[in-house]
Design a protein around this motif. Structure first.
Motif, PDB file in Angstrom:
ATOM      1  N   UNK A 181       0.832  -0.716   0.653  1.00 46.88           N
ATOM      2  CA  UNK A 181       0.481   0.196   0.206  1.00 46.88           C
ATOM      3  C   UNK A 181       1.133   1.344   0.387  1.00 46.88           C
ATOM      4  N   UNK A 182       1.785   1.753   0.850  1.00 48.52           N
ATOM      5  CA  UNK A 182       3.073   2.368   1.204  1.00 48.52           C
ATOM      6  C   UNK A 182       3.531   2.392  -0.190  1.00 48.52           C
ATOM      7  N   UNK A 183       3.932   1.491  -1.125  1.00 50.02           N
ATOM      8  CA  UNK A 183       4.971   1.184  -2.476  1.00 50.02           C
ATOM      9  C   UNK A 183       4.337   2.042  -3.785  1.00 50.02           C
ATOM     10  N   UNK A 184       2.895   1.125  -3.443  1.00 54.80           N
ATOM     11  CA  UNK A 184       1.502   2.248  -4.547  1.00 54.80           C
ATOM     12  C   UNK A 184       1.667   3.563  -4.139  1.00 54.80           C
ATOM     13  N   UNK A 185       1.270   4.191  -3.230  1.00 53.65           N
ATOM     14  CA  UNK A 185       1.073   5.232  -2.958  1.00 53.65           C
ATOM     15  C   UNK A 185       2.248   6.059  -3.437  1.00 53.65           C
ATOM     16  N   UNK A 186       3.455   5.686  -2.751  1.00 55.59           N
ATOM     17  CA  UNK A 186       4.914   6.761  -2.711  1.00 55.59           C
ATOM     18  C   UNK A 186       5.213   7.197  -4.304  1.00 55.59           C
ATOM     19  N   UNK A 187       4.718   5.719  -5.067  1.00 51.66           N
ATOM     20  CA  UNK A 187       4.251   5.772  -6.884  1.00 51.66           C
ATOM     21  C   UNK A 187       3.769   6.444  -7.217  1.00 51.66           C
ATOM     22  N   UNK A 188       2.769   6.168  -6.973  1.00 57.65           N
ATOM     23  CA  UNK A 188       1.678   6.885  -7.965  1.00 57.65           C
ATOM     24  C   UNK A 188       0.821   5.154  -8.420  1.00 57.65           C
ATOM     25  N   UNK A 189       1.207   4.626  -8.006  1.00 56.57           N
ATOM     26  CA  UNK A 189       0.520   3.042  -9.032  1.00 56.57           C
ATOM     27  C   UNK A 189      -0.523   2.684  -9.007  1.00 56.57           C
ATOM     28  N   UNK A 190      -1.612   2.828  -8.601  1.00 59.35           N
ATOM     29  CA  UNK A 190      -2.966   2.392  -7.704  1.00 59.35           C
ATOM     30  C   UNK A 190      -2.645   0.963  -7.557  1.00 59.35           C
ATOM     31  N   UNK A 191      -3.591   0.222  -6.716  1.00 60.39           N
ATOM     32  CA  UNK A 191      -3.207  -0.833  -6.145  1.00 60.39           C
ATOM     33  C   UNK A 191      -2.532  -1.360  -6.872  1.00 60.39           C
ATOM     34  N   UNK A 192      -2.035  -1.983  -6.096  1.00 56.27           N
ATOM     35  CA  UNK A 192      -0.985  -3.061  -6.400  1.00 56.27           C
ATOM     36  C   UNK A 192      -1.333  -4.721  -5.873  1.00 56.27           C
ATOM     37  N   UNK A 193      -1.213  -5.710  -6.887  1.00 57.40           N
ATOM     38  CA  UNK A 193      -0.886  -6.819  -6.331  1.00 57.40           C
ATOM     39  C   UNK A 193       0.222  -7.781  -7.013  1.00 57.40           C
ATOM     40  N   UNK A 194       0.275  -8.739  -6.867  1.00 57.11           N
ATOM     41  CA  UNK A 194       1.383 -10.014  -7.099  1.00 57.11           C
ATOM     42  C   UNK A 194       0.778 -10.315  -8.783  1.00 57.11           C
ATOM     43  N   UNK A 195       1.307 -10.515  -9.482  1.00 59.04           N
ATOM     44  CA  UNK A 195       1.142 -10.781 -10.788  1.00 59.04           C
ATOM     45  C   UNK A 195       0.401 -12.178 -10.973  1.00 59.04           C
ATOM     46  N   UNK A 196      -0.055 -12.590 -11.953  1.00 55.26           N
ATOM     47  CA  UNK A 196      -0.539 -14.082 -11.957  1.00 55.26           C
ATOM     48  C   UNK A 196       0.850 -14.772 -12.771  1.00 55.26           C
ATOM     49  N   UNK A 197       0.521 -15.677 -12.605  1.00 50.19           N
ATOM     50  CA  UNK A 197       2.220 -16.693 -13.438  1.00 50.19           C
ATOM     51  C   UNK A 197       2.244 -16.716 -14.743  1.00 50.19           C
ATOM     52  N   UNK A 198       0.574 -16.428 -15.686  1.00 51.39           N
ATOM     53  CA  UNK A 198       0.869 -16.198 -17.192  1.00 51.39           C
ATOM     54  C   UNK A 198       1.413 -15.527 -17.534  1.00 51.39           C
ATOM     55  N   UNK A 199       1.041 -13.942 -16.537  1.00 52.35           N
ATOM     56  CA  UNK A 199       1.879 -12.896 -16.995  1.00 52.35           C
ATOM     57  C   UNK A 199       2.807 -12.823 -16.709  1.00 52.35           C
ATOM     58  N   UNK A 200       3.789 -13.665 -15.798  1.00 56.75           N
ATOM     59  CA  UNK A 200       5.734 -13.968 -15.573  1.00 56.75           C
ATOM     60  C   UNK A 200       5.608 -14.492 -17.124  1.00 56.75           C
ATOM     61  N   UNK A 201       4.733 -15.499 -16.868  1.00 59.39           N
ATOM     62  CA  UNK A 201       5.550 -16.311 -18.210  1.00 59.39           C
ATOM     63  C   UNK A 201       5.613 -15.090 -19.694  1.00 59.39           C
TER      64      UNK A 201
END
Length: 168
Positions: A70-90
């Protein structure tokens, strides 16, 4: 898409000094702490994240760094961050969970993934990352690592995880 073998060739072709350490698969920081043996240098954790706009981010920091999304997202103004899916990683980095590494950025031909490197890593001489597979670790000088990414047309954003501010 480059493989571990091709990555090692690119590093050698760039005349970068590094050490390759082969080991059993390491999936987590805890695995690494228990099983990596005497590999010198600072060890890292790498977080592949996304926001609701399907923008992707890779954060590489010291392995024991506490990261507040949450702090990371707010400081860089990225919107809500979550872990990307395995398919995106690939799709974007051509790696699997447990093998997340900034070397995967070499597979991001369109530079869709924004990379942020922990300023804390800059204070140390040597840094460790997986070479696209979690059955090995590469140790190299942090300055050589950054220069290698820049040579390969990858942008490196330096981020201070202590103060949650972008340095450059």
């Amino acid at each position: 898409m480059i493989s571990k073998k091709q990555l090692l060739k690119k590093l050698n072709d760039s005349q970068i000094t590094f050490q390759l350490h082969e080991h059993e698969a390491l999936f987590t920081v805890r695995d690494s702490e228990k099983k990596r043996g005497g590999i010198m240098g600072i060890h890292t954790k790498n977080l592949f994240l996304k926001n609701k706009k399907r923008e992707f981010f890779l954060f590489s920091c010291e392995e024991n760094r506490s990261v507040d999304l949450k702090k990371l997202s707010k400081s860089l103004v990225l919107g809500n961050l979550s872990f990307a899916k395995e398919a995106d990683l690939k799709e974007y980095l051509n790696i699997t969970p447990g093998s997340v590494t900034p070397f995967g950025l070499l597979n991001d031909i369109e530079n869709k993934v924004n990379f942020f490197l922990d300023n804390g890593l800059m204070q140390n001489g040597q840094v460790n990352f997986h070479p696209l597979e979690n059955t090995a670790t590469i140790t190299m000088q942090i300055k050589d690592f950054i220069n290698f990414l820049l040579e390969n047309k990858k942008k490196v954003n330096i981020f201070d995880f202590k103060s949650y501010t972008l340095i450059k």
